[in-house]
Motif scaffolding. Structure first.
Motif, PDB file in Angstrom:
ATOM      1  N   ILE A 169     -40.831  29.490   5.095  1.00  0.00           N
ATOM      2  CA  ILE A 169     -39.737  29.973   5.934  1.00  0.00           C
ATOM      3  C   ILE A 169     -40.281  30.490   7.262  1.00  0.00           C
ATOM      4  N   GLY A 170     -39.459  30.380   8.303  1.00  0.00           N
ATOM      5  CA  GLY A 170     -39.829  30.894   9.609  1.00  0.00           C
ATOM      6  C   GLY A 170     -38.983  32.090   9.992  1.00  0.00           C
ATOM      7  N   ILE A 171     -39.285  32.658  11.142  1.00  0.00           N
ATOM      8  CA  ILE A 171     -38.588  33.857  11.592  1.00  0.00           C
ATOM      9  C   ILE A 171     -37.090  33.613  11.761  1.00  0.00           C
ATOM     10  N   ALA A 172     -36.710  32.420  12.201  1.00  0.00           N
ATOM     11  CA  ALA A 172     -35.301  32.125  12.459  1.00  0.00           C
ATOM     12  C   ALA A 172     -34.437  32.251  11.205  1.00  0.00           C
ATOM     13  N   GLN A 173     -35.007  31.975  10.031  1.00  0.00           N
ATOM     14  CA  GLN A 173     -34.261  32.044   8.771  1.00  0.00           C
ATOM     15  C   GLN A 173     -34.415  33.377   8.054  1.00  0.00           C
ATOM     16  N   LEU A 174     -35.266  34.226   8.577  1.00  0.00           N
ATOM     17  CA  LEU A 174     -35.684  35.404   7.823  1.00  0.00           C
ATOM     18  C   LEU A 174     -34.523  36.348   7.517  1.00  0.00           C
ATOM     19  N   ASN A 175     -33.672  36.609   8.482  1.00  0.00           N
ATOM     20  CA  ASN A 175     -32.586  37.556   8.230  1.00  0.00           C
ATOM     21  C   ASN A 175     -31.582  36.997   7.229  1.00  0.00           C
ATOM     22  N   ASP A 176     -31.321  35.687   7.294  1.00  0.00           N
ATOM     23  CA  ASP A 176     -30.420  35.077   6.310  1.00  0.00           C
ATOM     24  C   ASP A 176     -30.993  35.190   4.907  1.00  0.00           C
ATOM     25  N   LEU A 177     -32.302  35.000   4.782  1.00  0.00           N
ATOM     26  CA  LEU A 177     -32.967  35.170   3.486  1.00  0.00           C
ATOM     27  C   LEU A 177     -32.814  36.609   3.004  1.00  0.00           C
ATOM     28  N   ARG A 178     -33.067  37.547   3.884  1.00  0.00           N
ATOM     29  CA  ARG A 178     -32.992  38.963   3.524  1.00  0.00           C
ATOM     30  C   ARG A 178     -31.576  39.329   3.052  1.00  0.00           C
ATOM     31  N   LEU A 179     -30.560  38.891   3.782  1.00  0.00           N
ATOM     32  CA  LEU A 179     -29.180  39.187   3.405  1.00  0.00           C
ATOM     33  C   LEU A 179     -28.795  38.524   2.079  1.00  0.00           C
ATOM     34  N   HIS A 180     -29.324  37.326   1.842  1.00  0.00           N
ATOM     35  CA  HIS A 180     -29.065  36.630   0.571  1.00  0.00           C
ATOM     36  C   HIS A 180     -29.651  37.424  -0.594  1.00  0.00           C
ATOM     37  N   VAL A 181     -30.864  37.922  -0.438  1.00  0.00           N
ATOM     38  CA  VAL A 181     -31.501  38.688  -1.504  1.00  0.00           C
ATOM     39  C   VAL A 181     -30.769  40.007  -1.729  1.00  0.00           C
ATOM     40  N   ILE A 182     -30.417  40.701  -0.649  1.00  0.00           N
ATOM     41  CA  ILE A 182     -29.689  41.967  -0.784  1.00  0.00           C
ATOM     42  C   ILE A 182     -28.372  41.749  -1.522  1.00  0.00           C
ATOM     43  N   SER A 183     -27.632  40.718  -1.129  1.00  0.00           N
ATOM     44  CA  SER A 183     -26.353  40.430  -1.780  1.00  0.00           C
ATOM     45  C   SER A 183     -26.545  40.154  -3.264  1.00  0.00           C
ATOM     46  N   GLY A 184     -27.569  39.377  -3.590  1.00  0.00           N
ATOM     47  CA  GLY A 184     -27.840  39.073  -4.987  1.00  0.00           C
ATOM     48  C   GLY A 184     -28.199  40.292  -5.797  1.00  0.00           C
ATOM     49  N   LEU A 185     -28.992  41.203  -5.213  1.00  0.00           N
ATOM     50  CA  LEU A 185     -29.357  42.430  -5.924  1.00  0.00           C
ATOM     51  C   LEU A 185     -28.138  43.323  -6.144  1.00  0.00           C
ATOM     52  N   MET A 186     -27.271  43.412  -5.141  1.00  0.00           N
ATOM     53  CA  MET A 186     -26.087  44.266  -5.267  1.00  0.00           C
ATOM     54  C   MET A 186     -25.136  43.747  -6.339  1.00  0.00           C
ATOM     55  N   GLU A 187     -25.195  42.462  -6.629  1.00  0.00           N
ATOM     56  CA  GLU A 187     -24.345  41.876  -7.675  1.00  0.00           C
ATOM     57  C   GLU A 187     -25.010  41.911  -9.050  1.00  0.00           C
ATOM     58  N   THR A 188     -26.246  42.370  -9.118  1.00  0.00           N
ATOM     59  CA  THR A 188     -26.984  42.444 -10.375  1.00  0.00           C
ATOM     60  C   THR A 188     -26.682  43.781 -11.043  1.00  0.00           C
ATOM     61  N   ASP A 189     -26.021  43.777 -12.198  1.00  0.00           N
ATOM     62  CA  ASP A 189     -25.495  45.016 -12.759  1.00  0.00           C
ATOM     63  C   ASP A 189     -26.573  45.985 -13.234  1.00  0.00           C
ATOM     64  N   TRP A 190     -27.783  45.513 -13.487  1.00  0.00           N
ATOM     65  CA  TRP A 190     -28.820  46.400 -13.990  1.00  0.00           C
ATOM     66  C   TRP A 190     -29.756  46.915 -12.887  1.00  0.00           C
ATOM     67  N   PHE A 191     -29.600  46.416 -11.670  1.00  0.00           N
ATOM     68  CA  PHE A 191     -30.593  46.696 -10.627  1.00  0.00           C
ATOM     69  C   PHE A 191     -30.715  48.181 -10.295  1.00  0.00           C
ATOM     70  N   ARG A 192     -29.605  48.851 -10.044  1.00  0.00           N
ATOM     71  CA  ARG A 192     -29.671  50.232  -9.574  1.00  0.00           C
ATOM     72  C   ARG A 192     -30.287  51.161 -10.625  1.00  0.00           C
ATOM     73  N   LYS A 193     -29.906  50.967 -11.871  1.00  0.00           N
ATOM     74  CA  LYS A 193     -30.488  51.795 -12.930  1.00  0.00           C
ATOM     75  C   LYS A 193     -31.974  51.512 -13.087  1.00  0.00           C
ATOM     76  N   ALA A 194     -32.371  50.248 -12.972  1.00  0.00           N
ATOM     77  CA  ALA A 194     -33.785  49.892 -13.068  1.00  0.00           C
ATOM     78  C   ALA A 194     -34.580  50.510 -11.919  1.00  0.00           C
ATOM     79  N   TYR A 195     -33.994  50.481 -10.725  1.00  0.00           N
ATOM     80  CA  TYR A 195     -34.679  51.065  -9.559  1.00  0.00           C
ATOM     81  C   TYR A 195     -34.913  52.560  -9.771  1.00  0.00           C
ATOM     82  N   PHE A 196     -33.875  53.259 -10.211  1.00  0.00           N
ATOM     83  CA  PHE A 196     -33.980  54.694 -10.460  1.00  0.00           C
ATOM     84  C   PHE A 196     -35.034  54.989 -11.522  1.00  0.00           C
TER      85      PHE A 196
END
Length: 271
Positions: free
Chosen positions: A68-95
């Motif tokens: 991946i290059g810099i031009a795609q980087l923010n789209d990748l980042r937003l895709h990962v963030i969105s996926g984590l926010m939809e993962t029901d176990w993520f927040r408890k695991a992080y804590f």
């Protein structure tokens, strides 16, 4: 009158270190949870790139710049963030990665940032910089917050973040007026000999106070930086502009607090 301090010796040691340095680095308290988070992020990134989930998440994340290059980087980042926010176990695991540390430093009735921060910094990329700052210089951040900062790969030197330790931060804060017309880059050049670059191998976490100056620079290392950050604070501490229910959600309110918040006196007592 004798000062009352009922903290355990280990709690006192951690507390003193945190007050002096402004941060604590320690191994994750739940390695399985951290590995699960890392694997999920690598899978989400691979999906964005049209690839199969990697067998070795660490190598995949470290070497993402090959795909991946810099031009795609923010789209990748937003895709990962969105996926984590939809993962029901993520927040408890992080804590769970730093639960007892957070309870020692902050308290056992906590709120957690509703969103999350994800930094993906390719080698030699100057588009993903976080200049020198302290989050409480503005009105949005409360000094009662801490940040739980978790690397998903080994972070060191310019692949990590820098902090100005709390004992030095207080001294430089008194001199801020000298840089009012010079900008933060001039301030960084002045404090640079005293900043610490956090060395945080994968498997460790950092809790730091956003009151101290911190930031990052261009990643001069050969591999990519991947880090997560989420804020925590005591549920009954001041909130500044980032309020409960909007920016923070309660995660560990105790029964007596719940009773107290709902309790109403019966009629007739104040008449």
């Amino acid at each position: 009158m004798h000062k009352m301090d009922f903290l355990q010796p280990q709690e006192k040691e951690l507390s003193l270190s945190f007050i002096q340095k402004g941060y604590i680095i320690q191994p994750t308290e739940d390695r399985a949870a951290l590995d699960r988070i890392q694997s999920q992020i690598a899978t989400l990134a691979a999906t964005f790139l049209g690839k199969e989930p990697p067998q070795n998440p660490t190598d995949f994340l470290n070497n993402i710049a090959n795909s991946i290059g810099i031009a795609q980087l923010n789209d990748l980042r937003l895709h990962v963030i969105s996926g984590l926010m939809e993962t029901d176990w993520f927040r408890k695991a992080y804590f769970s990665c730093a639960r007892s540390l957070l309870e020692t430093l902050v308290g056992n009735e906590l709120v957690m940032q509703r969103n999350l921060g994800l930094s993906v910094q390719l080698p030699h990329d100057d588009s993903s910089l976080l200049p020198l700052h302290s989050d409480v210089w503005g009105s949005e951040c409360s000094p009662f917050e801490v940040v739980l900062w978790i690397p998903l790969v080994d972070c060191y030197r310019t692949k990590s973040m820098f902090v100005l330790p709390a004992s030095l931060d207080r001294q430089w804060r008194d001199r801020m007026h000298e840089f009012a017309d010079k900008g933060t880059e001039s301030l960084f050049e002045a404090i640079e000999p005293e900043v610490e670059w956090l060395k945080v191998p994968y498997g460790n976490v950092v809790v730091f106070t956003p009151t101290i100056m911190h930031g990052n620079r261009v990643n001069q290392e050969a591999t990519t930086r991947w880090t997560l950050n989420i804020r925590f604070k005591g549920v009954f501490t001041p909130y500044s502009d980032k309020r409960l229910g909007e920016y923070f959600s309660p995660i560990s309110v105790r029964p007596v607090s719940r009773i107290g918040m709902k309790f109403q006196l019966p009629g007739g007592f104040n008449e």
